[in-house]
Design an enzyme around this catalytic site. Structure first.
Site, PDB file in Angstrom:
ATOM      1  N   HIS B  42      24.185  89.740  26.934  1.00 29.73           N
ATOM      2  CA  HIS B  42      22.858  90.163  26.500  1.00 29.73           C
ATOM      3  C   HIS B  42      22.325  91.305  27.372  1.00 29.73           C
ATOM      4  O   HIS B  42      21.690  92.227  26.870  1.00 29.73           O
ATOM      5  CB  HIS B  42      21.929  88.953  26.582  1.00 29.73           C
ATOM      6  CG  HIS B  42      20.609  89.152  25.932  1.00 29.73           C
ATOM      7  ND1 HIS B  42      20.422  88.997  24.589  1.00 29.73           N
ATOM      8  CD2 HIS B  42      19.417  89.514  26.445  1.00 29.73           C
ATOM      9  CE1 HIS B  42      19.163  89.234  24.299  1.00 29.73           C
ATOM     10  NE2 HIS B  42      18.528  89.563  25.414  1.00 29.73           N
ATOM     11  N   GLU B  86      15.024  94.478  18.106  1.00 30.33           N
ATOM     12  CA  GLU B  86      15.629  93.492  18.985  1.00 30.33           C
ATOM     13  C   GLU B  86      15.825  92.172  18.237  1.00 30.33           C
ATOM     14  O   GLU B  86      15.048  91.826  17.364  1.00 30.33           O
ATOM     15  CB  GLU B  86      14.735  93.278  20.197  1.00 30.33           C
ATOM     16  CG  GLU B  86      15.411  92.470  21.261  1.00 30.33           C
ATOM     17  CD  GLU B  86      14.992  92.912  22.661  1.00 30.33           C
ATOM     18  OE1 GLU B  86      15.433  93.994  23.082  1.00 30.33           O
ATOM     19  OE2 GLU B  86      14.227  92.190  23.282  1.00 30.33           O
ATOM     20  N   SER B  87      16.886  91.457  18.636  1.00 27.25           N
ATOM     21  CA  SER B  87      17.175  90.190  17.946  1.00 27.25           C
ATOM     22  C   SER B  87      16.619  89.012  18.737  1.00 27.25           C
ATOM     23  O   SER B  87      16.491  89.087  19.948  1.00 27.25           O
ATOM     24  CB  SER B  87      18.691  90.027  17.824  1.00 27.25           C
ATOM     25  OG  SER B  87      19.259  89.900  19.110  1.00 27.25           O
ATOM     26  N   HIS B  88      16.293  87.946  18.047  1.00 27.75           N
ATOM     27  CA  HIS B  88      15.967  86.673  18.700  1.00 27.75           C
ATOM     28  C   HIS B  88      16.577  85.548  17.867  1.00 27.75           C
ATOM     29  O   HIS B  88      15.901  84.603  17.487  1.00 27.75           O
ATOM     30  CB  HIS B  88      14.451  86.511  18.869  1.00 27.75           C
ATOM     31  CG  HIS B  88      14.055  86.245  20.282  1.00 27.75           C
ATOM     32  ND1 HIS B  88      12.994  85.477  20.649  1.00 27.75           N
ATOM     33  CD2 HIS B  88      14.628  86.659  21.443  1.00 27.75           C
ATOM     34  CE1 HIS B  88      12.909  85.436  21.963  1.00 27.75           C
ATOM     35  NE2 HIS B  88      13.876  86.137  22.464  1.00 27.75           N
ATOM     36  N   HIS B  90      19.238  83.243  18.398  1.00 24.80           N
ATOM     37  CA  HIS B  90      19.537  81.903  18.885  1.00 24.80           C
ATOM     38  C   HIS B  90      18.288  81.088  19.179  1.00 24.80           C
ATOM     39  O   HIS B  90      18.196  79.936  18.752  1.00 24.80           O
ATOM     40  CB  HIS B  90      20.488  81.977  20.083  1.00 24.80           C
ATOM     41  CG  HIS B  90      21.862  82.446  19.689  1.00 24.80           C
ATOM     42  ND1 HIS B  90      22.428  83.594  20.191  1.00 24.80           N
ATOM     43  CD2 HIS B  90      22.743  81.945  18.804  1.00 24.80           C
ATOM     44  CE1 HIS B  90      23.627  83.762  19.623  1.00 24.80           C
ATOM     45  NE2 HIS B  90      23.837  82.778  18.784  1.00 24.80           N
ATOM     46  N   ASP B 110       8.354  95.993  24.852  1.00 22.76           N
ATOM     47  CA  ASP B 110       9.236  97.135  25.081  1.00 22.76           C
ATOM     48  C   ASP B 110       8.544  98.441  24.717  1.00 22.76           C
ATOM     49  O   ASP B 110       8.754  99.464  25.361  1.00 22.76           O
ATOM     50  CB  ASP B 110      10.513  97.006  24.231  1.00 22.76           C
ATOM     51  CG  ASP B 110      11.570  96.165  24.934  1.00 22.76           C
ATOM     52  OD1 ASP B 110      11.578  96.153  26.168  1.00 22.76           O
ATOM     53  OD2 ASP B 110      12.381  95.526  24.237  1.00 22.76           O
ATOM     54  N   ASP B 261       8.971  95.843  31.339  1.00 25.58           N
ATOM     55  CA  ASP B 261       8.582  94.495  30.922  1.00 25.58           C
ATOM     56  C   ASP B 261       9.620  93.503  31.415  1.00 25.58           C
ATOM     57  O   ASP B 261      10.753  93.868  31.721  1.00 25.58           O
ATOM     58  CB  ASP B 261       8.435  94.426  29.410  1.00 25.58           C
ATOM     59  CG  ASP B 261       9.751  94.213  28.723  1.00 25.58           C
ATOM     60  OD1 ASP B 261      10.608  95.114  28.824  1.00 25.58           O
ATOM     61  OD2 ASP B 261       9.938  93.158  28.108  1.00 25.58           O
ATOM     62  N   GLN B 307       7.049  84.475  29.444  1.00 25.05           N
ATOM     63  CA  GLN B 307       6.720  85.658  28.653  1.00 25.05           C
ATOM     64  C   GLN B 307       5.478  86.360  29.199  1.00 25.05           C
ATOM     65  O   GLN B 307       4.805  85.855  30.089  1.00 25.05           O
ATOM     66  CB  GLN B 307       6.474  85.236  27.206  1.00 25.05           C
ATOM     67  CG  GLN B 307       7.658  84.561  26.561  1.00 25.05           C
ATOM     68  CD  GLN B 307       8.758  85.534  26.256  1.00 25.05           C
ATOM     69  OE1 GLN B 307       8.602  86.437  25.450  1.00 25.05           O
ATOM     70  NE2 GLN B 307       9.889  85.380  26.913  1.00 25.05           N
ATOM     71  N   ASN B 527      20.119  97.109  19.909  1.00 21.08           N
ATOM     72  CA  ASN B 527      20.329  95.797  20.492  1.00 21.08           C
ATOM     73  C   ASN B 527      21.636  95.247  19.946  1.00 21.08           C
ATOM     74  O   ASN B 527      21.957  95.462  18.789  1.00 21.08           O
ATOM     75  CB  ASN B 527      19.147  94.912  20.060  1.00 21.08           C
ATOM     76  CG  ASN B 527      19.277  93.491  20.543  1.00 21.08           C
ATOM     77  OD1 ASN B 527      19.582  92.597  19.766  1.00 21.08           O
ATOM     78  ND2 ASN B 527      19.072  93.267  21.815  1.00 21.08           N
TER      79      ASN B 527
END
Ligand SMILES: Nc1ncnc2c1ncn2[C@@H]1O[C@H](COP(=O)(O)OP(=O)(O)O)[C@@H](O)[C@H]1O
Ligand SMILES: [Mg+2]
Lengths: 234, 729, 86, 86
Positions: B42, B86-88, B90, B110, B261, B307, B527
């Protein structure tokens, strides 16, 4: 003629309201910060904008209602100043007791963002004087908790005093389950107005589906204030 | 665990040995944890870097290419746009609401980290079969998570896509894209330099959430994943709204050296990346980090993925200014260390050194692997599938209704009604058209944004599929009246250690690269998400393309809906016998096979140019890209959106099924006033592209030859009610 | 003295509870046909320090509920207090 | 037999509770400086008919919590049951 737009932490339509007041209506406009209790008498109209003040945690508007600025807003309203609360602004006005009733989560339990058709019920307010009762306005909503509730007695009073200013056109147009299809109400004195739909999102024809019906609300305020100014010999 | 300490951190033995080499000693647990996250797929891109180098990243408009938190492009008038996807995936599979919500929060961070005010989000989603109850649970959860976060923070979600296929059954994809607007001089970077400058952490307090999140995202989903509970983070969009305002205010002061970030790998990732970019070192004391929980050790503080936090390096002496601005927004800001000149990440706890490693080795020196690649066996058979052996439908009306109500084609209103797509009052073209269009206040300009990818095409022909994703995204932007400028890519694949998967990856990138070169749209960032597999199989290769385009004149924004009775309907481009991999095969026969449509990039470019020239000439009343579902679906959508019928005469020797449902690329349906026909034909002739008159806007039915005759109301009902009916029963 | 307080806030009986209704429908869809009268409200837990007597404490909690934690127009609240072991 | 069930659903200890934090800040702004550790969760009340034994009932409620009423990934739940007078 000067507008003030109140920013609470989490407000997110404050700049949109500023844009309409300052750029579309072309009126002097200030941003008003939530932390300061202050003299608001220089303003002719205060806008409480939409958004998620304090994240809408606990209940929408519940925490914002205790911002220092709200003391000043309450004084201002009690002295007859014009206040319009849009969406989260409406919710804050309810929590602050400047308008009667309370907000529940939408019947669908879902956030809904869409154009809705409204019927002008009372055109004799500072916020609707450019409309005629029965006019149909197309104004978008965007909220998860816009399900207006008031008990039967309170509703009868609202009706008797002509405090219902705009209604969703029909059950089908009602996006949240509000009692009696209520979309916006004013206080008895007519100087405080709260509504769930967002007139600032349809005040310019370039946006979305092209409706400019929201402009009628703001233009009504300007017209009312100009007339009042003339009467006062300003 | 005693004898294989690397395993707990997701490292291999040889990686462990590299670390011992770098340090000249065995790493302690905190150091190993830091290497573990930084060298995870990642964060390090160790399995993809080599391939990604083949993508074109340069172009006239590019101000910041890959490598920073997000790319930045110039849009004139001293303005720039920052954007990224961007992926999320999982996290969303395990906790769909929070997984999707924190995905949105991460990508928004970002963008404002770059100094840009976020003005819009898009979401590209993939799920399994929507009739499955668990899929419905995931779908509903993901959509409400995106809605919950994006609506609250006040960034409109203006577009995106949703596709359903069994290939995503246990491994949904949740990719979020954000775009932001800034003035050139506000461009901020994630760089730490200037010896003695303070290092500060701002925003939320640090808790134990998401520890090992980064290495977790790089593992395949297993039954045990459901037990990996602490890895789930809860987002606080309210906090992020404050963080956004405070950060932008701070960047405007010019007091900053760098800002970054804290996303994956938390404090570790942000600090060593900032140090590495600046060629500097950072020394920080975990004891000084504001915490939410008691008793956190150095390992936990360094690896927490709480976060809504940022790391900032102000110029020396500006600490109080930073604190003052964050205090105004009711946020924490604490000095936790300083920039050094020895290139080391030095972690202290109450003054005592607990970890020490070269910043560069953590951030940039992860091993790079060139994985084995092998063409998969399934391809040949699938590509040679002959659809002409299928019987033609008895009733084309019925066939059209079936395709229209396939959840892949059906209206996504159920989704985007839950998103505030109007806040910030810039949305000129609402969701439901080919691309969303936003005005740029104070100028005549507009921005068009779209995401696209057909995973089925990519599965059945990765190279063409990758190229089509770019072509379609560009076409969508062009149909809205904009010039395509640049892309971001969200690359979702299975396990790269499997040669067949790696082959898919290489081929998709090849296709994307070719299309980007040909269409002049460089890649500014993106990503990679690998290991999207469930016990049964990998997902379809799904490289999602997010495209940004520019309209010089916002008045030229164009939508898909037919406008006026009597207008002529034209087709730019040409329909071929290409039913392979189509929605038609899927909806009517349950088949996801065959050779996907071909793509001639040169023709594609010319078709797009003609469409855009015609729009700029002011003669196009509606434009709609003709893609999934084919020509008749494009026509139906233009009818439905415009509440107008059309009478169409198609002349061709193709079989009716192909004529109606073929998914040939490089086609756009436009409508024009009769008197403008000659002008459009001239434009088409000049670029030598096929153009044909299909028919007219008229009445309240869609009529195509003697094949289709359906009232627009019926089309609309089928199209809009399909998804709500599937979900709500 | 330090206290642990638990507060329950529910919509008033007479008021339609959309969330309760949705949960009831959801349960039915899962096959639980014997469930009815579902109500969904809030449960808050908090610690309060330095209040000498239970009476004083109850006064403070009641005030907090009236002012902020519940909206008396539509909600009722009840609470329990418990002394914390020092 | 008919039963009344009360269910409490709270975020797990280690999980961030932004709502609790916001309420705590709100109370502080109102001058309640002695309040801490505010957590906000859900309280559900429902009736269940025709379950013979408390054991069976508890099994059903647990199942309902796991499947719908709580999100076991981030939430814990507890419940109380009570027999209703016929
Ligand atoms: N997940 C989503 N979020 C927001 N809008 C969406 C989403 N999915 C689809 N839409 C809207 O619906 C439109 C049509 O979607 P789609 O059928 O995928 O179009 P296309 O094939 O042109 O890409 C999109 O352009 C977008 O505006
Ligand atoms: Mg498209």
């Amino acid at each position: 003629m000067k507008f003030g737009v109140v920013t609470f932490p989490g407000s997110n339509c404050d700049q949109d309201c500023y844009h309409v007041a300052a750029e579309v209506l072309n009126k002097p406009t200030d941003m008003v910060w939530h932390k300061d209790k202050q003299d608001l008498s220089e303003y002719d109209c205060l806008i409480l904008p939409g958004g998620f003040s304090y994240g809408d945690y606990l209940r929408t508007g519940a925490i914002a209602r205790f911002s220092p600025i709200m003391e000043s807003v309450i004084e201002y309203a009690e002295a007859g100043g014009l206040v319009i609360g849009i969406c989260n602004g409406f919710q804050i006005l309810l929590e602050a007791g400047l308008l009667p009733g309370a907000m529940k989560v939408n019947d669908s339990l879902k956030f809904v963002c869409d154009y809705t058709k409204l019927e002008v019920v009372n055109d004799d307010t500072p916020f609707t004087n450019r409309c005629n009762s029965g006019d149909i306005l197309e104004i978008p909503v965007a909220h998860g908790e816009g399900n207006y509730h008031i008990d039967e007695e309170g509703l009868a009073e609202l009706i008797a005093n002509q405090q219902i200013v705009v209604r969703y056109l029909s059950e089908e147009e009602n996006p949240n389950g509000s009692v009696d299809n209520i979309a916006g109400i004013c206080n008895q004195e007519r100087n405080v107005f709260g509504l769930m739909p967002h007139p600032e999102r349809c005040s310019e024809s370039i946006l979305g589906n092209g409706s400019t019906d929201g402009y009628q609300i703001f233009a009504s305020i300007v017209e009312y204030l100009s007339k009042r100014g003339e009467e006062c010999g300003e | 665990m005693e004898n294989k300490p690397w395993e707990a951190e997701g490292l291999t033995k040889s990686e462990y040995e590299m670390i011992v080499d770098i340090l000249g000693r065995k790493p302690n647990r905190t150091e190993l944890g830091m290497y573990g996250v930084m060298w995870s797929e990642h964060c390090s891109y160790k399995n993809s870097k080599a391939v990604l180098r083949n993508l074109p990243t340069e172009g006239e408009c590019v101000l910041q290419g890959p490598g920073e938190n997000a790319g930045v492009i110039d849009i004139g008038d001293n303005q720039a746009v920052s954007f990224k996807i961007e992926s999320h995936n999982h996290p969303s599979a395990i906790e769909p609401y929070q997984g999707a919500a924190t995905g949105v929060g991460g990508i928004i961070r970002d963008i404002f980290t770059m100094g840009a005010r976020p003005i819009a989000c898009l979401d590209s989603l993939r799920f399994g079969d929507l009739e499955d109850q668990h899929v419905q649970f995931l779908f509903e959860g993901v959509v409400s998570g995106i809605s919950g976060y994006g609506n609250c923070i006040g960034v409109p979600t203006v577009g995106g896509e949703v596709h359903f296929s069994a290939a995503y059954q246990d491994n949904p994809l949740v990719n979020a894209m954000c775009i932001g607007l800034m003035e050139h001089e506000d461009l901020a970077t994630g760089t730490a330099k200037g010896v003695g400058n303070p290092v500060m952490v701002v925003g939320a307090t640090t808790g134990r959430d998401g520890i090992q999140g980064a290495s977790f995202a790089s593992d395949e989903l297993t039954e045990e994943s459901e037990e990996d509970r602490p890895a789930v983070q809860v987002g606080d969009p309210f906090m992020e709204k404050l963080l956004l305002e405070a950060s932008l205010e701070l960047i405007k002061t010019g007091a900053l050296v760098g800002i970054q970030d804290m996303g994956a790998a938390g404090l570790t990732g942000s600090s060593c990346e900032m140090a590495s970019r600046g060629g500097a070192g950072i020394e920080l004391d975990v004891d000084l980090v504001p915490k939410r929980e008691t008793g956190m050790n150095a390992y936990e503080v360094m690896l927490s993925e709480s976060q809504e936090r940022m790391l900032v390096v102000p110029k020396k002496g500006k600490e109080d200014l930073v604190k003052q601005i964050f205090d105004k927004w009711d946020l924490n800001a604490a000095v936790i260390g300083k920039v050094t000149d020895d290139g080391m990440m030095r972690i202290l706890n109450k003054g005592e050194i607990v970890a020490e490693a070269p910043a560069r080795s953590l951030a940039d020196d992860a091993p790079e692997y060139e994985r084995e690649s092998k063409k998969p066996d399934y391809l040949e058979e699938a590509q040679s599938y002959d659809w002409s052996q299928l019987e033609e439908p008895q009733d084309y009306n019925q066939a059209l209704l079936e395709v229209l109500s396939s959840p892949n084609i059906a209206s996504k209103e159920w989704v985007y009604q839950q998103y505030d797509h109007m806040v910030q009052t810039n949305t000129v073209v609402l969701p439901g058209s080919d691309a969303a269009v936003l005005r740029v206040k104070g100028t005549e300009k507009g921005l068009a944004v779209a995401t696209d990818c057909n995973g089925r095409y990519c599965y059945l022909d990765p190279e063409t599929g990758g190229a089509i994703a770019v072509a379609e995204a560009a076409r969508n932007v062009v149909c809205s009246g904009a010039e395509p400028l640049a892309i971001t890519d969200g690359l979702n694949f299975g396990n790269p250690l499997k040669p067949e998967i790696f082959w898919q990856f290489e081929k998709c990138i090849e296709g994307i690269g070719e299309a980007c070169l040909s269409l002049g749209t460089p890649v500014t960032g993106g990503n990679v998400s690998f290991y999207n597999e469930s016990p049964e199989a990998a997902i379809y290769p799904t490289p999602i393309i997010g495209m940004v385009g520019l309209l010089e004149d916002i008045e030229q924004a164009t939508t898909i809906d037919f406008k006026d009775e009597g207008d002529l309907i034209l087709l730019l481009g040409e329909t071929k016998d290409e039913l392979g991999a189509s929605e038609y095969l899927q909806a009517l026969y349950g088949l996801e096979t065959g050779q996907p449509p071909s793509l001639d990039l040169d023709l594609e470019k010319r078709v797009q140019e003609v469409c855009l020239e015609a729009i700029k000439a002011g003669v196009v009343k509606s434009a709609h890209d003709c893609a999934d579902g084919g020509l008749v679906v494009a026509l139906a959508e233009s009818c439905i959106s415009g509440d107008l019928g059309a009478k169409i005469e198609l002349v061709s020797d193709l079989a009716p099924s192909s004529l109606l449902f073929s998914e040939s690329q490089s086609r756009i349906v436009i409508s024009v006033a009769e008197e403008d026909l000659a002008q459009v034909k001239k434009l088409a002739a000049a670029k030598d592209i096929p153009i044909s008159e299909l028919g007219r806007v008229t009445g309240n039915s869609l009529v195509v030859n003697d094949l289709v005759n359906l009232e627009v109301g019926e089309l609309k009902k089928e199209w809009t009610e399909s998804i709500p009916t599937l979900i709500e029963g | 003295m330090d206290w642990k307080v638990k507060i329950k806030v529910m919509l008033k009986k007479s008021i339609l509870d959309p969330q309760g209704q949705a949960v009831e429908d959801g349960l039915e869809a899962l096959g639980y046909n014997n469930v009815s009268e579902v109500k969904v409200g809030k449960h808050l837990e908090l610690s309060i320090e330095d209040v000498a007597t239970e009476e004083e404490l109850e006064e403070q909690v009641e005030e907090m509920c009236e002012r902020l934690l519940a909206n008396p127009v539509i909600e009722d609240y009840t609470f329990q207090v418990e002394e914390m072991e020092g």
